[in-house]
Design a protein around this motif. Structure first.
Motif, PDB file in Angstrom:
ATOM      1  N   SER A 245       0.822  -1.218   0.000  1.00  0.00           N
ATOM      2  CA  SER A 245       0.000   0.000   0.000  1.00  0.00           C
ATOM      3  C   SER A 245       0.857   1.270   0.000  1.00  0.00           C
ATOM      4  N   LYS A 246       2.137   1.124   0.405  1.00  0.00           N
ATOM      5  CA  LYS A 246       3.025   2.284   0.467  1.00  0.00           C
ATOM      6  C   LYS A 246       3.936   2.415  -0.753  1.00  0.00           C
ATOM      7  N   VAL A 247       3.825   1.469  -1.693  1.00  0.00           N
ATOM      8  CA  VAL A 247       4.630   1.527  -2.910  1.00  0.00           C
ATOM      9  C   VAL A 247       4.015   2.525  -3.883  1.00  0.00           C
ATOM     10  N   GLY A 248       4.840   3.475  -4.349  1.00  0.00           N
ATOM     11  CA  GLY A 248       4.335   4.493  -5.283  1.00  0.00           C
ATOM     12  C   GLY A 248       4.978   4.413  -6.651  1.00  0.00           C
ATOM     13  N   GLU A 249       6.042   3.628  -6.777  1.00  0.00           N
ATOM     14  CA  GLU A 249       6.694   3.475  -8.077  1.00  0.00           C
ATOM     15  C   GLU A 249       7.390   2.120  -8.154  1.00  0.00           C
ATOM     16  N   VAL A 250       7.264   1.477  -9.315  1.00  0.00           N
ATOM     17  CA  VAL A 250       7.975   0.233  -9.593  1.00  0.00           C
ATOM     18  C   VAL A 250       8.761   0.438 -10.878  1.00  0.00           C
ATOM     19  N   ARG A 251      10.063   0.300 -10.787  1.00  0.00           N
ATOM     20  CA  ARG A 251      10.945   0.478 -11.952  1.00  0.00           C
ATOM     21  C   ARG A 251      11.561  -0.877 -12.292  1.00  0.00           C
ATOM     22  N   ILE A 252      11.406  -1.306 -13.547  1.00  0.00           N
ATOM     23  CA  ILE A 252      11.908  -2.606 -13.990  1.00  0.00           C
ATOM     24  C   ILE A 252      12.954  -2.366 -15.074  1.00  0.00           C
ATOM     25  N   ASP A 253      14.179  -2.753 -14.790  1.00  0.00           N
ATOM     26  CA  ASP A 253      15.304  -2.472 -15.683  1.00  0.00           C
ATOM     27  C   ASP A 253      15.855  -3.785 -16.243  1.00  0.00           C
ATOM     28  N   TYR A 254      15.765  -3.962 -17.580  1.00  0.00           N
ATOM     29  CA  TYR A 254      16.285  -5.152 -18.247  1.00  0.00           C
ATOM     30  C   TYR A 254      17.693  -4.917 -18.812  1.00  0.00           C
ATOM     31  N   GLY A 255      18.261  -3.783 -18.556  1.00  0.00           N
ATOM     32  CA  GLY A 255      19.577  -3.470 -19.113  1.00  0.00           C
ATOM     33  C   GLY A 255      19.466  -2.704 -20.408  1.00  0.00           C
ATOM     34  N   ASP A 256      18.712  -3.259 -21.365  1.00  0.00           N
ATOM     35  CA  ASP A 256      18.537  -2.570 -22.652  1.00  0.00           C
ATOM     36  C   ASP A 256      17.191  -1.863 -22.741  1.00  0.00           C
TER      37      ASP A 256
ATOM     38  N   CYS B 208       6.366   2.176 -13.682  1.00  0.00           N
ATOM     39  CA  CYS B 208       4.950   2.318 -13.338  1.00  0.00           C
ATOM     40  C   CYS B 208       4.862   3.196 -12.096  1.00  0.00           C
ATOM     41  N   THR B 209       4.040   4.231 -12.169  1.00  0.00           N
ATOM     42  CA  THR B 209       3.897   5.149 -11.041  1.00  0.00           C
ATOM     43  C   THR B 209       2.453   5.184 -10.571  1.00  0.00           C
ATOM     44  N   LYS B 210       2.311   5.491  -9.317  1.00  0.00           N
ATOM     45  CA  LYS B 210       0.982   5.478  -8.705  1.00  0.00           C
ATOM     46  C   LYS B 210       0.544   6.888  -8.351  1.00  0.00           C
TER      47      LYS B 210
ATOM     48  N   PRO C 211      22.926  -7.603 -13.732  1.00  0.00           N
ATOM     49  CA  PRO C 211      21.739  -8.433 -13.470  1.00  0.00           C
ATOM     50  C   PRO C 211      20.854  -8.642 -14.693  1.00  0.00           C
ATOM     51  N   ARG C 212      20.160  -9.760 -14.688  1.00  0.00           N
ATOM     52  CA  ARG C 212      19.185 -10.048 -15.749  1.00  0.00           C
ATOM     53  C   ARG C 212      18.016  -9.058 -15.661  1.00  0.00           C
ATOM     54  N   ILE C 213      17.574  -8.836 -14.429  1.00  0.00           N
ATOM     55  CA  ILE C 213      16.496  -7.867 -14.178  1.00  0.00           C
ATOM     56  C   ILE C 213      16.822  -7.139 -12.883  1.00  0.00           C
ATOM     57  N   GLU C 214      16.465  -5.866 -12.820  1.00  0.00           N
ATOM     58  CA  GLU C 214      16.601  -5.108 -11.586  1.00  0.00           C
ATOM     59  C   GLU C 214      15.277  -4.397 -11.302  1.00  0.00           C
ATOM     60  N   TYR C 215      14.738  -4.655 -10.134  1.00  0.00           N
ATOM     61  CA  TYR C 215      13.497  -4.007  -9.697  1.00  0.00           C
ATOM     62  C   TYR C 215      13.822  -2.961  -8.646  1.00  0.00           C
ATOM     63  N   THR C 216      13.267  -1.748  -8.813  1.00  0.00           N
ATOM     64  CA  THR C 216      13.414  -0.720  -7.791  1.00  0.00           C
ATOM     65  C   THR C 216      12.025  -0.301  -7.327  1.00  0.00           C
ATOM     66  N   PHE C 217      11.797  -0.392  -6.037  1.00  0.00           N
ATOM     67  CA  PHE C 217      10.518   0.008  -5.443  1.00  0.00           C
ATOM     68  C   PHE C 217      10.716   1.315  -4.693  1.00  0.00           C
ATOM     69  N   LYS C 218       9.839   2.291  -4.971  1.00  0.00           N
ATOM     70  CA  LYS C 218       9.894   3.574  -4.276  1.00  0.00           C
ATOM     71  C   LYS C 218       8.557   3.839  -3.588  1.00  0.00           C
ATOM     72  N   ASP C 219       8.605   4.686  -2.553  1.00  0.00           N
ATOM     73  CA  ASP C 219       7.355   5.018  -1.869  1.00  0.00           C
ATOM     74  C   ASP C 219       6.644   6.155  -2.595  1.00  0.00           C
ATOM     75  N   LEU C 220       5.546   6.622  -2.050  1.00  0.00           N
ATOM     76  CA  LEU C 220       4.735   7.640  -2.718  1.00  0.00           C
ATOM     77  C   LEU C 220       5.445   8.986  -2.831  1.00  0.00           C
ATOM     78  N   SER C 221       6.478   9.188  -2.001  1.00  0.00           N
ATOM     79  CA  SER C 221       7.230  10.452  -2.070  1.00  0.00           C
ATOM     80  C   SER C 221       8.412  10.352  -3.028  1.00  0.00           C
ATOM     81  N   GLY C 222       8.641   9.152  -3.585  1.00  0.00           N
ATOM     82  CA  GLY C 222       9.742   8.957  -4.513  1.00  0.00           C
ATOM     83  C   GLY C 222      11.008   8.434  -3.867  1.00  0.00           C
ATOM     84  N   LYS C 223      10.961   8.134  -2.575  1.00  0.00           N
ATOM     85  CA  LYS C 223      12.127   7.604  -1.877  1.00  0.00           C
ATOM     86  C   LYS C 223      12.259   6.100  -2.128  1.00  0.00           C
ATOM     87  N   GLU C 224      13.497   5.692  -2.436  1.00  0.00           N
ATOM     88  CA  GLU C 224      13.724   4.270  -2.712  1.00  0.00           C
ATOM     89  C   GLU C 224      13.503   3.419  -1.458  1.00  0.00           C
TER      90      GLU C 224
END
Length: 326
Positions: free
Chosen positions: A206-217, A222-224, A276-289
């Motif tokens: 419920s506190k996740v505000g952004e999901v960043r998925i990095d495949y390298g290329d 996705c932002t909330k 990495p094959r995939i890198e996921y970054t989760f940020k909160d609603l204020s944009g903090k990682e």
């Protein structure tokens, strides 16, 4: 039966009646004979162990604030932070597995003595209790007390019953040597993996505000929006696939470590975590990682994963790797 002062009464139990489940009985010294339920006779025929307090350790699991496992060459120490959060203090500082801690507390708070072996032992050595396998201590916060149990060697055949696997033990407050079930011993002599938190992430969805998925290329973000929901891209113009995002977060929260590996960036190339094959970054609603998760090499049916926030590398089931691909 003795009452206060000199009051006394007696009940004499006779034979079972020819009909029904009753027995003959006589009260006191009167000549009156009557029938009563046979259950009463069954209770009176119980041995002393039936009426004896058989609690291995007397405590309320809700009151335990600290647990210490003392082994011959190592010590595990756990401390309660809140009613649903425990922390390992020794030999490392990390979150404890709540399910495992609750299992331990429930099992020991309900555990009963299997047999009283020796009421006044002259020596602990013959029971392996001079150098126990483990000393398990429960610390009670409200009265600053301690409940401790030492566990020794396996019960000898002459002391066991029907081939059961028991161990000699002793509540340090009382004299008797007792026998406890092997299931208690398995818990008390557990390894660090059992009590350690095996979740690879700890975010609250419920506190996740952004999901960043990095495949390298290629990178997907996705932002909330707090009022309009999830969007694909930082411009918040294209609605995101909410079900897919929910599935991804569910899978992350369900994933459990099969092995813990030290977080050493110099060794990241060994695990494929430097690229990495995939890198996921989760940020909160204020944009903090909140957490950054990397997926590296696949090893058999496992995959290497790192979490920079927890400073930990794991091996988890490789099935999760495919769940996290979009």
């Amino acid at each position: 039966i003795y009452g206060k002062g000199r009051d006394r009464d007696s009940l004499f139990i006779g034979d079972k009646s020819p009909v029904g489940s009753n027995i003959f009985a006589r009260k006191g010294n009167t000549g009156e004979i009557f029938l009563t339920n046979y259950y009463l006779a069954e209770q009176m025929e119980k041995d002393l162990l039936y009426y004896r307090n058989k609690k291995v350790l007397e405590f309320d699991k809700r009151d335990v604030s600290r647990i210490v496992f003392t082994f011959p060459k190592k010590t595990y120490e756990l401390r309660k932070l809140t009613y649903n959060e425990w922390k390992i203090e020794k030999p490392i500082k990390t979150r404890a597995d709540l399910t495992s801690v609750n299992k331990l507390l429930s099992k020991f708070s309900a555990a009963e003595v299997q047999k009283f072996i020796d009421e006044k032992p002259k020596s602990l050595r013959k029971y392996g209790l001079d150098k126990p396998l483990v000393r398990l201590s429960m610390y009670i916060e409200k009265d600053a007390s301690e409940r401790s149990l030492i566990i020794g060697s396996r019960v000898r055949k002459k002391d066991a019953e029907n081939g059961k696997v028991w161990y000699y033990a002793k509540n340090e407050v009382f004299d008797p040597i007792i026998a406890v079930d092997s299931s208690l011993v398995n818990l008390a002599t557990t390894n660090l993996y059992f009590i350690r938190d095996k979740m690879i992430v700890n975010f609250e969805r419920s506190k996740v505000g952004e999901v960043r998925i990095d495949y390298g290329d290629s990178v997907f973000v996705c932002t909330k929006d707090s009022t309009k929901g999830w969007f694909f891209g930082e411009d918040k113009k294209t609605p995101a696939n909410v079900d897919k995002l929910d599935d991804i977060m569910t899978s992350f929260l369900a994933a459990r470590a099969k092995k813990f590996i030290d977080y050493d960036k110099n060794k990241f190339p060994n695990y494929g975590l430097d690229k990495p094959r995939i890198e996921y970054t989760f940020k909160d609603l204020s944009g903090k990682e909140i957490e950054k998760i990397r997926f590296g090499k696949i090893k058999g049916n496992r995959v290497y994963v790192s979490n920079s926030a927890k400073k930990q590398v794991y091996l988890i089931d490789s099935d999760y790797f495919y769940d996290f691909r979009v």
